[in-house]
Design an enzyme around this catalytic site. Structure first.
Site, PDB file in Angstrom:
ATOM      1  N   HIS A  49      45.795  43.516  42.085  1.00 46.66           N
ATOM      2  CA  HIS A  49      46.833  42.536  41.749  1.00 46.66           C
ATOM      3  C   HIS A  49      48.081  43.267  41.271  1.00 46.66           C
ATOM      4  O   HIS A  49      48.061  44.481  41.064  1.00 46.66           O
ATOM      5  CB  HIS A  49      46.325  41.504  40.742  1.00 46.66           C
ATOM      6  CG  HIS A  49      46.044  42.044  39.374  1.00 46.66           C
ATOM      7  ND1 HIS A  49      45.033  42.941  39.119  1.00 46.66           N
ATOM      8  CD2 HIS A  49      46.643  41.810  38.169  1.00 46.66           C
ATOM      9  CE1 HIS A  49      45.015  43.218  37.824  1.00 46.66           C
ATOM     10  NE2 HIS A  49      45.990  42.555  37.228  1.00 46.66           N
ATOM     11  N   HIS A  51      50.040  43.454  38.524  1.00 42.63           N
ATOM     12  CA  HIS A  51      50.444  43.837  37.166  1.00 42.63           C
ATOM     13  C   HIS A  51      50.726  45.336  37.055  1.00 42.63           C
ATOM     14  O   HIS A  51      50.053  46.155  37.685  1.00 42.63           O
ATOM     15  CB  HIS A  51      49.380  43.408  36.148  1.00 42.63           C
ATOM     16  CG  HIS A  51      49.398  41.937  35.873  1.00 42.63           C
ATOM     17  ND1 HIS A  51      48.341  41.255  35.310  1.00 42.63           N
ATOM     18  CD2 HIS A  51      50.370  40.996  36.088  1.00 42.63           C
ATOM     19  CE1 HIS A  51      48.664  39.963  35.191  1.00 42.63           C
ATOM     20  NE2 HIS A  51      49.875  39.782  35.661  1.00 42.63           N
ATOM     21  N   ASP A  53      50.196  47.672  34.898  1.00 45.85           N
ATOM     22  CA  ASP A  53      49.186  48.668  34.522  1.00 45.85           C
ATOM     23  C   ASP A  53      48.175  48.904  35.650  1.00 45.85           C
ATOM     24  O   ASP A  53      47.246  49.697  35.497  1.00 45.85           O
ATOM     25  CB  ASP A  53      48.473  48.272  33.210  1.00 45.85           C
ATOM     26  CG  ASP A  53      47.742  46.943  33.292  1.00 45.85           C
ATOM     27  OD1 ASP A  53      48.246  46.025  33.964  1.00 45.85           O
ATOM     28  OD2 ASP A  53      46.658  46.814  32.684  1.00 45.85           O
ATOM     29  N   HIS A  54      48.354  48.245  36.791  1.00 52.21           N
ATOM     30  CA  HIS A  54      47.503  48.445  37.973  1.00 52.21           C
ATOM     31  C   HIS A  54      48.262  49.069  39.140  1.00 52.21           C
ATOM     32  O   HIS A  54      47.647  49.598  40.055  1.00 52.21           O
ATOM     33  CB  HIS A  54      46.867  47.112  38.406  1.00 52.21           C
ATOM     34  CG  HIS A  54      45.945  46.556  37.366  1.00 52.21           C
ATOM     35  ND1 HIS A  54      44.576  46.569  37.499  1.00 52.21           N
ATOM     36  CD2 HIS A  54      46.192  46.027  36.142  1.00 52.21           C
ATOM     37  CE1 HIS A  54      44.026  46.049  36.405  1.00 52.21           C
ATOM     38  NE2 HIS A  54      44.988  45.719  35.569  1.00 52.21           N
ATOM     39  N   HIS A 105      43.580  35.043  37.289  1.00 55.57           N
ATOM     40  CA  HIS A 105      44.365  35.947  36.434  1.00 55.57           C
ATOM     41  C   HIS A 105      45.777  36.049  37.009  1.00 55.57           C
ATOM     42  O   HIS A 105      46.768  35.861  36.306  1.00 55.57           O
ATOM     43  CB  HIS A 105      43.662  37.302  36.391  1.00 55.57           C
ATOM     44  CG  HIS A 105      44.389  38.351  35.604  1.00 55.57           C
ATOM     45  ND1 HIS A 105      44.517  38.300  34.240  1.00 55.57           N
ATOM     46  CD2 HIS A 105      45.032  39.483  36.005  1.00 55.57           C
ATOM     47  CE1 HIS A 105      45.214  39.363  33.832  1.00 55.57           C
ATOM     48  NE2 HIS A 105      45.532  40.094  34.883  1.00 55.57           N
ATOM     49  N   ASP A 127      41.232  42.673  37.038  1.00 60.31           N
ATOM     50  CA  ASP A 127      41.228  41.943  35.765  1.00 60.31           C
ATOM     51  C   ASP A 127      40.617  40.554  35.915  1.00 60.31           C
ATOM     52  O   ASP A 127      40.961  39.632  35.174  1.00 60.31           O
ATOM     53  CB  ASP A 127      42.667  41.795  35.231  1.00 60.31           C
ATOM     54  CG  ASP A 127      43.209  43.098  34.675  1.00 60.31           C
ATOM     55  OD1 ASP A 127      42.442  44.068  34.551  1.00 60.31           O
ATOM     56  OD2 ASP A 127      44.417  43.130  34.367  1.00 60.31           O
ATOM     57  N   HIS A 165      39.269  47.377  32.522  1.00 58.95           N
ATOM     58  CA  HIS A 165      39.541  47.610  31.098  1.00 58.95           C
ATOM     59  C   HIS A 165      38.245  47.746  30.303  1.00 58.95           C
ATOM     60  O   HIS A 165      37.246  47.110  30.620  1.00 58.95           O
ATOM     61  CB  HIS A 165      40.340  46.449  30.489  1.00 58.95           C
ATOM     62  CG  HIS A 165      41.741  46.345  30.989  1.00 58.95           C
ATOM     63  ND1 HIS A 165      42.799  47.034  30.428  1.00 58.95           N
ATOM     64  CD2 HIS A 165      42.263  45.627  32.014  1.00 58.95           C
ATOM     65  CE1 HIS A 165      43.911  46.737  31.076  1.00 58.95           C
ATOM     66  NE2 HIS A 165      43.624  45.884  32.048  1.00 58.95           N
TER      67      HIS A 165
HETATM   68 ZN   LIG Z   1      46.310  42.091  35.079  1.00 59.33          ZN
END
Ligand SMILES: [Zn+2]
Length: 257
Positions: A49, A51, A53-54, A105, A127, A165
């Site tokens: 996805h 985001h 941090d990905h 998410h 996530d 995570h």
């Molecule tokens: Zn995420």
């Protein structure tokens, strides 16, 4: 292997001979280091996805290695990529990779399954699913997230769940509040506390274990349903509505301290 990044992210690296695939590289640096340390060439990047941090390291890794990027057809990424969606199947490092749509998410979140991986299947779920928990619903609806939980719950019980995570212990504190009498949950919590005390990851998790301990995969279980109904004060009608129960469970977790 799981490469730690930021405060609690894991970047998953899967290798075969001297070739590697990485999943959700939020940071290029730990990937470059792992590739150099192990003499690996990066052939592909899987993104679940959009985001930061990905995807934060995707462009840099693509430019430095020429790796092909696969990502969710319904989301934008910071670089050109091969769009994938539910039902797609392709080969990487001699392994079949299957794509599942798991929105909730984010609106277009996908997961990747290696059904024929050595020893047991592997799931990269970003996530969407965490050990003992699930992702926050930022763009989708509770109905979508519940359908995504159902989709993942249908995978083989020995599937290794590679979450993005290390949220396990805080998730298990919440799970214990929902199901204080779940003995499998108590045993798993003690197991994970021992791992973290030694500085080891609790992941990958086993899907079969998650089905016994994760309240978000157990939202239809009478114990979870009753606990949510009590906490949220659901009406008799709402208690029999799977989506209403799941939504109230997620809200309970959002506010849980
Ligand atoms: Zn995420």
């Amino acid at each position: 292997m799981a490469l730690p990044a930021f405060s609690d992210n894991y970047l998953w690296l899967w290798q075969q001979d001297q070739l590697a695939v990485v999943v959700d590289p939020g940071d290029a640096e730990p990937i470059h280091k792992a590739l150099a340390d192990h003499g690996l060439a990066l052939t592909a990047i899987l993104v679940t996805h959009h985001h930061a941090d990905h995807v934060g390291g995707v462009r840099q890794l693509q430019e430095s290695t020429g790796a092909e990027v696969f990502g969710p057809a319904r989301e934008d990424l910071p670089t050109a990529f091969t769009p994938v969606m539910h039902g797609d199947q392709f080969e990487l490092l001699g392994q079949s990779v299957q794509v599942l749509d798991v929105p909730g998410h984010t609106a277009g979140h996908v997961a990747y399954v290696l059904p024929n991986a050595p020893a047991s299947p592997v799931l990269f779920c970003g996530d969407t699913l965490f050990s003992g928990g699930c992702g926050r619903i930022f763009e989708g609806t509770p109905a979508q997230m519940l359908a995504s939980m159902d989709c993942l719950a249908a995978l083989p019980a020995d599937t290794r769940v590679c979450c993005a995570h290390e949220y396990t212990l805080s998730n298990l504190r919440f799970a214990g509040a929902v199901e204080p009498h779940n003995s499998a949950l108590q045993a798993y919590t003690a197991h994970c506390q021992a791992l973290r005390a030694k500085g080891q990851p609790t992941l990958p998790a086993k899907l079969g274990t998650e089905l016994q301990i994760n309240p978000f995969l157990r939202a239809r279980h009478p114990d979870v349903r009753h606990a949510v109904a009590r906490h949220a004060g659901l009406s008799a009608k709402e208690q029999n509505d799977d989506v209403a129960v799941f939504a109230a469970l997620r809200e309970w977790k959002n506010d849980f301290k």
